[in-house]
Write an enzyme that holds these catalytic residues in place. Structure first.
Site, PDB file in Angstrom:
ATOM      1  N   HIS A  80       0.839  -1.190   0.000  1.00 32.95           N
ATOM      2  CA  HIS A  80       0.000   0.000   0.000  1.00 32.95           C
ATOM      3  C   HIS A  80       0.874   1.239   0.000  1.00 32.95           C
ATOM      4  O   HIS A  80       1.859   1.302   0.726  1.00 32.95           O
ATOM      5  CB  HIS A  80      -0.907   0.029   1.237  1.00 32.95           C
ATOM      6  CG  HIS A  80      -1.766   1.253   1.302  1.00 32.95           C
ATOM      7  ND1 HIS A  80      -2.919   1.386   0.575  1.00 32.95           N
ATOM      8  CD2 HIS A  80      -1.618   2.418   1.977  1.00 32.95           C
ATOM      9  CE1 HIS A  80      -3.454   2.575   0.809  1.00 32.95           C
ATOM     10  NE2 HIS A  80      -2.680   3.224   1.655  1.00 32.95           N
ATOM     11  N   ASP A 159     -15.463   2.326   7.864  1.00 31.44           N
ATOM     12  CA  ASP A 159     -14.423   3.288   7.467  1.00 31.44           C
ATOM     13  C   ASP A 159     -14.977   4.306   6.478  1.00 31.44           C
ATOM     14  O   ASP A 159     -14.683   5.495   6.567  1.00 31.44           O
ATOM     15  CB  ASP A 159     -13.213   2.562   6.873  1.00 31.44           C
ATOM     16  CG  ASP A 159     -12.181   3.558   6.334  1.00 31.44           C
ATOM     17  OD1 ASP A 159     -11.652   4.339   7.141  1.00 31.44           O
ATOM     18  OD2 ASP A 159     -11.953   3.577   5.120  1.00 31.44           O
ATOM     19  N   ARG A 166     -15.186  12.482   9.032  1.00 30.51           N
ATOM     20  CA  ARG A 166     -13.914  13.143   9.368  1.00 30.51           C
ATOM     21  C   ARG A 166     -13.619  14.284   8.412  1.00 30.51           C
ATOM     22  O   ARG A 166     -13.107  15.332   8.804  1.00 30.51           O
ATOM     23  CB  ARG A 166     -12.772  12.117   9.331  1.00 30.51           C
ATOM     24  CG  ARG A 166     -12.792  11.161  10.523  1.00 30.51           C
ATOM     25  CD  ARG A 166     -11.892   9.972  10.273  1.00 30.51           C
ATOM     26  NE  ARG A 166     -10.520  10.361   9.989  1.00 30.51           N
ATOM     27  CZ  ARG A 166      -9.648   9.641   9.284  1.00 30.51           C
ATOM     28  NH1 ARG A 166     -10.007   8.458   8.794  1.00 30.51           N
ATOM     29  NH2 ARG A 166      -8.431  10.075   9.090  1.00 30.51           N
ATOM     30  N   SER A 181      -7.688   3.479   9.575  1.00 36.97           N
ATOM     31  CA  SER A 181      -8.456   3.519   8.329  1.00 36.97           C
ATOM     32  C   SER A 181      -7.727   2.737   7.228  1.00 36.97           C
ATOM     33  O   SER A 181      -8.306   1.860   6.565  1.00 36.97           O
ATOM     34  CB  SER A 181      -8.656   4.987   7.921  1.00 36.97           C
ATOM     35  OG  SER A 181      -9.095   5.104   6.587  1.00 36.97           O
ATOM     36  N   LYS A 185      -8.651  -1.427   5.643  1.00 36.63           N
ATOM     37  CA  LYS A 185      -8.894  -1.796   4.244  1.00 36.63           C
ATOM     38  C   LYS A 185      -7.923  -2.883   3.773  1.00 36.63           C
ATOM     39  O   LYS A 185      -8.304  -3.793   3.044  1.00 36.63           O
ATOM     40  CB  LYS A 185      -8.784  -0.544   3.363  1.00 36.63           C
ATOM     41  CG  LYS A 185     -10.034   0.326   3.482  1.00 36.63           C
ATOM     42  CD  LYS A 185      -9.891   1.645   2.763  1.00 36.63           C
ATOM     43  CE  LYS A 185      -9.150   2.644   3.613  1.00 36.63           C
ATOM     44  NZ  LYS A 185      -9.456   4.047   3.347  1.00 36.63           N
TER      45      LYS A 185
HETATM   46  N1  URA Z   1      -6.258   7.396   3.456  1.00 37.83           N
HETATM   47  C1  URA Z   1      -7.109   6.554   4.057  1.00 37.83           C
HETATM   48  O1  URA Z   1      -7.441   5.508   3.511  1.00 37.83           O
HETATM   49  N2  URA Z   1      -7.607   6.856   5.254  1.00 37.83           N
HETATM   50  C2  URA Z   1      -7.283   7.990   5.895  1.00 37.83           C
HETATM   51  O2  URA Z   1      -7.759   8.224   6.985  1.00 37.83           O
HETATM   52  C3  URA Z   1      -6.393   8.880   5.262  1.00 37.83           C
HETATM   53  C4  URA Z   1      -5.892   8.544   4.042  1.00 37.83           C
END
Ligand code: URA
Ligand code: CA
Length: 432
Positions: A80, A159, A166, A181, A185
């Site tokens: 990632h 999320d 947010r 977050s 994923k």
């Molecule tokens: N990218 C994400 O997937 N989550 C965040 O909170 C910030 C950047």
């Protein structure tokens, strides 16, 4: 919920039950936005321990579907990147690492921002499709060692909801919230091991190395807590990676890199991340051994050939690995001249990214259409000498009216009289 908010507001450490209560309640809408907002702000100011972050991550993972990759043989390794400008690494790393025997079952996203995401870039290839059933996905990875698909199913709905909240409550830039977050994923997507590329600099989410390191450490700690081998590499995003920024242009850059003719920085980052992935995947004992394996599959053409097999398996025109002329091409190529002589001291990635977006290479909103052909190819990077009138970059556009992009490039590729060193590409490695 009032008690949970108060406990965090006072700096307390929340239990797994309290965190799960919040995540489930917010997802099924029994906890309202105003309480969730107050709670997120309390986290913003008081932070979270590694344990709390692990609980938050897993509660978000469990809020939706989880991809089961157990039918794929071997250790599945995912990568990632926290995002940057002109970051073509995924396109290169997937075939590169798979050619060394590590199965790569990649779930990718579309981009919101300067250029498209990996999926958008792949769709620059005629016929390429990113919809596979879970069965086809697993079979393709078992047969070929690689597949790239769009996010399917209902992954981490908690999320998605929390991120939207947010965004409008000034609580995006909280390290525990970002770390959980991102990790939620990755974990829901099913890999056994995760290699993180955490960018730092003007074009990155984390502007300073200290923040990037803190984010990396949080994510590695979460991985450790939930039993997924996780490591992170800090890398520079003060200037764009490679030379190409734009979807079709980055596919060409990826192919050149797989042929061994790629830009030095992009190639090096792929070797660093790729060696970590190969060690994590159990195919080499050391990063040095892994690096040699990667160089070998570039040199003998097998990584490029595997990229061709990936394209063909997903319906695309694989001839582009030898001849890229069938990729979308922009009508105009326009030089952006340097306004003075000297040395390039800055190539401010975020502004160069905006210049690419203005041409149509990226999306400002989810509904925007991307022009896959357009973008920018840099001719100079930090430290290069330049003569007045010499091109700093070439704009690839479908209109002749590129004034705004050209002037952004001239403004943000800063020329000075003293030579400066190019920024260090690879920073700290965090392995926990
Ligand atoms: N990218 C994400 O997937 N989550 C965040 O909170 C910030 C950047
Ligand atoms: Ca690039």
């Amino acid at each position: 919920m009032v008690d949970v908010i108060e406990k965090k507001r006072n700096g307390g450490v929340l239990s797994k039950e309290e965190i799960t209560f919040f995540v489930n309640g917010y997802t099924n809408e029994t906890i309202p936005d105003y309480q969730a907002s107050a709670f997120l702000m309390a986290i913003y100011f008081k932070g979270m321990t590694a344990e709390e972050q692990g609980h938050l991550t897993m509660a978000m993972v469990e809020s939706g579907d989880q991809i089961d990759l157990s039918a794929i043989e071997g250790i599945k390794v995912d990568k990632h990147s926290t995002g940057g400008v002109g970051d073509t690494t995924t396109l290169i790393l997937v075939p590169l690492v798979a050619a060394c025997g590590v199965p790569v079952a990649k779930m990718s996203g579309r981009g919101l921002g300067h250029t498209g995401g990996t999926l958008d870039k792949l769709e620059a290839i005629d016929g390429f499709h990113i919809e596979l059933t879970e069965g086809q996905f697993v079979k393709q990875v078992n047969d070929l060692k690689l597949a790239v698909i769009g996010q399917s199913g209902n992954l981490t709905p908690a999320d998605k909801k929390l991120y939207s909240l947010r965004d409008v409550t000034a609580t995006v830039d909280s390290i525990p919230l970002i770390a959980s977050s991102i990790m939620s994923k990755k974990i829901a997507a099913g890999a056994n091991a995760i290699v993180l590329d955490v960018k730092t600099g003007e074009g990155a989410f984390m502007k300073t190395e200290a923040d990037a390191k803190a984010l990396a450490e949080s994510m590695v700690a979460i991985g450790k807590q939930v039993g997924r081998q996780t490591m992170a590499v800090l890398s520079d995003m003060s200037q764009p990676l490679g030379y190409a920024i734009g979807n079709s242009l980055e596919v060409i850059e990826a192919i050149e890199t797989l042929k061994g003719n790629g830009p030095e920085d992009l190639t090096e980052l792929c070797l660093v991340l790729g060696s970590k992935m190969i060690v994590a995947g159990g195919k080499a004992d050391s990063v040095d051994e892994a690096r040699d394996m990667l160089k070998a599959v570039i040199a003998d053409g097998s990584a490029l050939e595997l990229f061709g097999k990936l394209i063909a398996a997903q319906g695309g025109d694989a001839s582009i690995i030898h001849d890229t002329s069938s990729l979308p091409t922009a009508k105009y190529q326009i030089e952006v001249p340097a306004l003075e002589s000297g040395y390039v001291t800055k190539v401010e990635a975020d502004d160069i990214g905006i210049a690419a977006m203005l041409l149509g290479a990226g999306r400002a909103t989810k509904e925007d259409e991307i022009d896959l052909a357009v973008g920018i190819v840099l001719r100079k990077k930090i430290g290069d000498a330049v003569q007045k009138g010499e091109p700093l970059a070439i704009i690839h556009a479908n209109t002749e009216n590129v004034e705004r992009s050209a002037s952004l490039i001239q403004q943000h590729m800063v020329i000075g009289q003293q030579v400066v060193e190019s920024p260090r590409l690879i920073g700290a490695m965090i392995t926990g």
